[in-house]
Every structure is written in C-alpha cells, then in structure tokens.
Design a protein around this motif. Structure first.
Motif, PDB file in Angstrom:
ATOM      1  N   TYR A  27      32.603  36.439  15.641  1.00  0.00           N
ATOM      2  CA  TYR A  27      33.608  37.488  15.453  1.00  0.00           C
ATOM      3  C   TYR A  27      33.896  38.253  16.746  1.00  0.00           C
ATOM      4  O   TYR A  27      34.961  38.858  16.884  1.00  0.00           O
ATOM      5  N   ASP A  28      32.970  38.208  17.689  1.00  0.00           N
ATOM      6  CA  ASP A  28      33.191  38.912  18.955  1.00  0.00           C
ATOM      7  C   ASP A  28      34.236  38.235  19.826  1.00  0.00           C
ATOM      8  O   ASP A  28      34.695  38.813  20.812  1.00  0.00           O
ATOM      9  N   ASN A  29      34.623  36.996  19.488  1.00  0.00           N
ATOM     10  CA  ASN A  29      35.695  36.327  20.235  1.00  0.00           C
ATOM     11  C   ASN A  29      37.067  36.883  19.885  1.00  0.00           C
ATOM     12  O   ASN A  29      38.031  36.688  20.615  1.00  0.00           O
ATOM     13  N   VAL A  50      28.628  35.495  35.601  1.00  0.00           N
ATOM     14  CA  VAL A  50      29.988  35.123  35.998  1.00  0.00           C
ATOM     15  C   VAL A  50      30.219  35.423  37.477  1.00  0.00           C
ATOM     16  O   VAL A  50      30.791  34.614  38.215  1.00  0.00           O
ATOM     17  N   GLN A  51      29.759  36.575  37.929  1.00  0.00           N
ATOM     18  CA  GLN A  51      29.923  36.948  39.333  1.00  0.00           C
ATOM     19  C   GLN A  51      29.216  35.964  40.261  1.00  0.00           C
ATOM     20  O   GLN A  51      29.713  35.640  41.347  1.00  0.00           O
ATOM     21  N   ASN A  52      28.064  35.480  39.830  1.00  0.00           N
ATOM     22  CA  ASN A  52      27.284  34.570  40.671  1.00  0.00           C
ATOM     23  C   ASN A  52      27.794  33.131  40.617  1.00  0.00           C
ATOM     24  O   ASN A  52      27.478  32.329  41.499  1.00  0.00           O
ATOM     25  N   ILE A 108      38.030  32.010  39.703  1.00  0.00           N
ATOM     26  CA  ILE A 108      38.642  30.795  40.231  1.00  0.00           C
ATOM     27  C   ILE A 108      37.832  29.573  39.804  1.00  0.00           C
ATOM     28  O   ILE A 108      36.601  29.571  39.856  1.00  0.00           O
ATOM     29  N   ASP A 109      38.536  28.520  39.366  1.00  0.00           N
ATOM     30  CA  ASP A 109      37.945  27.240  38.932  1.00  0.00           C
ATOM     31  C   ASP A 109      37.259  27.307  37.581  1.00  0.00           C
ATOM     32  O   ASP A 109      36.623  26.339  37.158  1.00  0.00           O
ATOM     33  N   SER A 110      37.388  28.410  36.876  1.00  0.00           N
ATOM     34  CA  SER A 110      36.790  28.489  35.540  1.00  0.00           C
ATOM     35  C   SER A 110      37.678  27.788  34.527  1.00  0.00           C
ATOM     36  O   SER A 110      38.909  27.941  34.563  1.00  0.00           O
ATOM     37  N   ASN A 139      36.430  37.174  28.543  1.00  0.00           N
ATOM     38  CA  ASN A 139      35.774  36.366  27.516  1.00  0.00           C
ATOM     39  C   ASN A 139      34.498  35.737  28.079  1.00  0.00           C
ATOM     40  O   ASN A 139      33.473  35.658  27.395  1.00  0.00           O
ATOM     41  N   MET A 140      34.564  35.302  29.335  1.00  0.00           N
ATOM     42  CA  MET A 140      33.385  34.737  29.979  1.00  0.00           C
ATOM     43  C   MET A 140      32.290  35.785  30.121  1.00  0.00           C
ATOM     44  O   MET A 140      31.113  35.502  29.904  1.00  0.00           O
ATOM     45  N   VAL A 141      32.675  36.993  30.496  1.00  0.00           N
ATOM     46  CA  VAL A 141      31.689  38.073  30.648  1.00  0.00           C
ATOM     47  C   VAL A 141      31.045  38.406  29.313  1.00  0.00           C
ATOM     48  O   VAL A 141      29.822  38.603  29.220  1.00  0.00           O
ATOM     49  N   ARG A 142      31.853  38.459  28.252  1.00  0.00           N
ATOM     50  CA  ARG A 142      31.303  38.746  26.926  1.00  0.00           C
ATOM     51  C   ARG A 142      30.309  37.666  26.498  1.00  0.00           C
ATOM     52  O   ARG A 142      29.295  37.950  25.856  1.00  0.00           O
ATOM     53  N   ALA A 143      30.608  36.412  26.859  1.00  0.00           N
ATOM     54  CA  ALA A 143      29.768  35.300  26.417  1.00  0.00           C
ATOM     55  C   ALA A 143      28.537  35.094  27.293  1.00  0.00           C
ATOM     56  O   ALA A 143      27.460  34.739  26.798  1.00  0.00           O
TER      57      ALA A 143
END
Length: 399
Positions: free
Chosen positions: A272-274, A151-153, A132-134, A141-145
């Motif tokens: 490339y991971d994106n 992200v959880q915090n 939420i609010d990201s 994608n956020m977790v990969r980056a």
C-alpha cells in the motif's frame, strides 16, 4: 566638405555583398529562432515511448502538442540549448541548460482551461530529483523502497527545474476542485461515473468452462495473448488486457462464464505504500480502490491535521515552496502555527488509459498547473514494431 555631396557620394557606393558563408549563418540563426518560438509558443512534436496510453495512443505515435490551447508557458529556465530538453546528446547527465537565470511561472492566455478527460502533456512532478541509469523513473519511489543512503550510494543523482523534467502524457481525469474516487477500477468524479475512453485498456480475469480461448479469434479482436498482457491464473481463469469493446465481445463467447476487473491486491501481497500518499497506516488505498480525494484548487482552503497532512504535504512544501514543520503534534508553515492551508495553484489528476500499465497520479499524486506543457492535438506519423507506417493513424485527432 559639403555634407550633401558627402552623403550623395556615400549612397552611390555599392553595398558590400554578403559571403555565402554569412548567408548560410544568417539563415541558420533565423531558422533556429523561428523554430524555437514555434516550439515554445505554438506547438511542439512529441513521440509516445511507452504503452501507458494504449490503445488510445500507441508506442511510436508522433504527436503535435498544442501550446496555445491552455496558453503557452513562458520558459522558467530560458538559458538552454535549442531543440534539446534537459541533457546534451550522447551524454547521460550533462545539462543542456543553465540555471543562472530563473523566471517565475507565468502563462500567456490560451483558448481554454484544462478540462476533464483532455489528453495532456506535462512535466513529471516527481522528476525534480533523478537517479541516472535507474530503471525506476521515480527517485522517491526508490528511496521509499530502499532508503535514501542506498540510492545515493548506488546512482548519480541530479536535480532539474520544473520545465526541464521528463515529459509525460496522460488523461486528465479530475480538474481542480473535483473529488475523485476509484471503486473496483471504475473512476467517479464528484460522485458521478466518469466516461470510459473507447481505446482504454484494463486487465480482466476471464473465467471459462475450463477451455482456453482461441488465440486466432482473440488476435482478430486485437487482444494480446502474450505477456505482460496475458497470464494464465489457473486451469480456467485467464488474465487479459481488454478494451470496453473486448469485454462485451468476450462475454458473448459460449465458454466464458465470467469477466471481472483484475485487482492486484486480491492476488498478491499488496504494498500500500506504493500508492499515493504513501501512508499505509491511514490510507490503505490501491490503484483500483482509491479515495475519495479532493483535488486542490487555487484559492481553496483545507483544514490540516494528522488525518490529511500526507495528502497535501508535497503540495505545501515542494510545489508551493513553503517550509512545513511539525512540533508537538502541531503544524507550522513558514514558522507560523497553521491548522489550515490556502492553495496558490490549481492541480490536476492524470491517469493513463492503459490502467494497469501506467505510472500516474495514483502513484505520485497531483500535477501542478505550472507543470502543464500543452494539449495533445494530432497524430501526424505512426509506425509499428516492424518499421511499417500505420497509415490508418495518420492525421488523427486525439480524443
């Protein structure tokens, strides 16, 4: 007492008239039920919020989406507040539905199957988990980056069932059983060049003799001269977002030396991971050079090994609900040794017509058939940035 006399006497009594309040309540209940049935089984109205389909569809185009074209999907989360998708109005995360009752995916018969190049509305496949609010719509994608813990915090995390995930609209470029490949921005399906939609846009590098193109003339052609659709690369190279007709027009300009497809990987340190399947060791694919990739078809079987497990991992685990494990270099599905997998559903490959400004299958992969909402049918209203109605777009069929 004589029964006939009692019945006659009862029938002769005047019926009690409904109060005005009761009449209004009955009318409101009927209207809600009727509207809900229409939205679920016939058509539903949607609004275009982003430019990912420009210039085929514009921001603030209002659409009717046909549910009967591919067959209405039976609600999988039937206990929900009417006319609300997943979150209660004026809240950020209060659910507008209950998962106390869950139904399996089922779809009533429709007029046709999904065909290549249809414009389709579907639930976002990576929308099962949301931060939420990201600013990034993809939690994964956020977790990969940034890593799972970060992200959880940093955000409130919610999960959503299939039919309550965000609605996306894209063009189906490949259907189940096809093989897709992208070469320098051009899409090939089963080895054949795919047609390019007239309203589609792509970024091109326009090389001139050193002069900048006349902005007034560009505006006449509908070419944007402001960011993010325009950028000056160097003294004689300019980046424009162009339709096929724009490309042909610019090639006729005396000061234009060359017009080539823009490929980000040639100008930046490309990540490339994106790009799906997010495995840069085995798949150095980009949004402009991608594949070949087989699109899963119901009943088809593929061989599983280290070379392709990244492609079908999410299909096996998430979309089709299996437990996938790797032990000592071998794969196990639901505890059984497996070197092949047979797909349970059809899948599709969706791409935005605004190719360099679209979060689509190139970034998150396949769209399962149970995520499909309906076929984009008709633009019934449209207005521009200033609030004026775009009269030329009203009641236009979507192609």
């Amino acid at each position: 007492m004589n029964l006939a006399f009692w019945k006659k006497n009862k029938d002769s009594q005047p019926k009690k008239k409904k109060s005005k309040a009761r009449e209004w309540v009955d009318a409101a209940v009927f209207a809600i039920i009727a509207a809900t049935l229409i939205r679920t089984f016939i058509f539903e109205a949607y609004t275009i919020p982003t430019p990912s389909m420009e210039k085929t569809l514009l921001v603030n185009d209002f659409l009717f989406v046909s549910k009967i074209s591919y067959g209405p999907r039976i609600p999988m989360t039937p206990l929900a507040v009417p006319f609300v998708h997943h979150t209660m109005p004026f809240t950020k995360s209060t659910k507008a539905y209950s998962e106390a009752v869950k139904w399996k995916y089922r779809r009533l018969p429709g007029f046709s199957d999904i065909k290549r190049y249809d414009v389709v509305v579907f639930n976002f496949p990576e929308g099962d988990t949301v931060a939420i609010d990201s600013p990034d719509p993809s939690y994964y994608n956020m977790v990969r980056a940034n890593g799972w813990q970060t992200v959880q915090n940093s955000f409130q995390i919610v999960t959503r069932p299939v039919d309550k995930r965000e609605n996306y609209i894209k063009r189906c470029m490949a259907q189940a059983g096809d093989t897709i490949k992208i070469i320098h921005g051009a899409v090939y399906i089963n080895g054949q060049a795919a047609p390019v939609p007239a309203g589609s846009q792509h970024k091109y590098v326009v090389e001139t003799t050193g002069d900048q193109l006349n902005s007034s003339r560009l505006e006449e052609l509908g070419i944007s001269t402001s960011a993010p659709d325009f950028y000056q690369i160097d003294s004689n190279k300019f980046l424009y977002n162009l339709t096929p007709a724009n490309v042909l027009a610019l090639k006729q300009f005396p000061i234009v030396k060359n017009v080539t497809v823009y490929e980000e990987s040639n100008y930046t340190d490309f990540n490339y991971d994106n790009i799906f399947p997010h495995d840069s060791i085995r798949f150095k694919w980009t949004d402009e050079n991608f594949g070949p990739l087989y699109i899963p078809k119901k009943g088809a079987t593929v061989k599983l090994d280290e070379s392709n497990i990244a492609l079908y991992d999410r299909v096996i685990r998430v979309y089709e609900g299996n437990k996938l494990e790797k032990r000592e270099g071998k794969f196990y599905i639901n505890g059984q040794l497996a070197d092949t997998y047979t797909f349970k559903m059809n899948y599709y490959w969706m791409m935005g017509d605004n190719r360099n400004n679209s979060l689509d299958s190139r970034f998150w992969g396949f769209v399962p058939e149970d995520h499909v909402v309906g076929k984009a049918w008709l633009i019934w209203m449209s207005y521009g940035d200033g609030g004026g109605i775009r009269w030329n777009r009203l009641f236009r069929n979507i192609k």
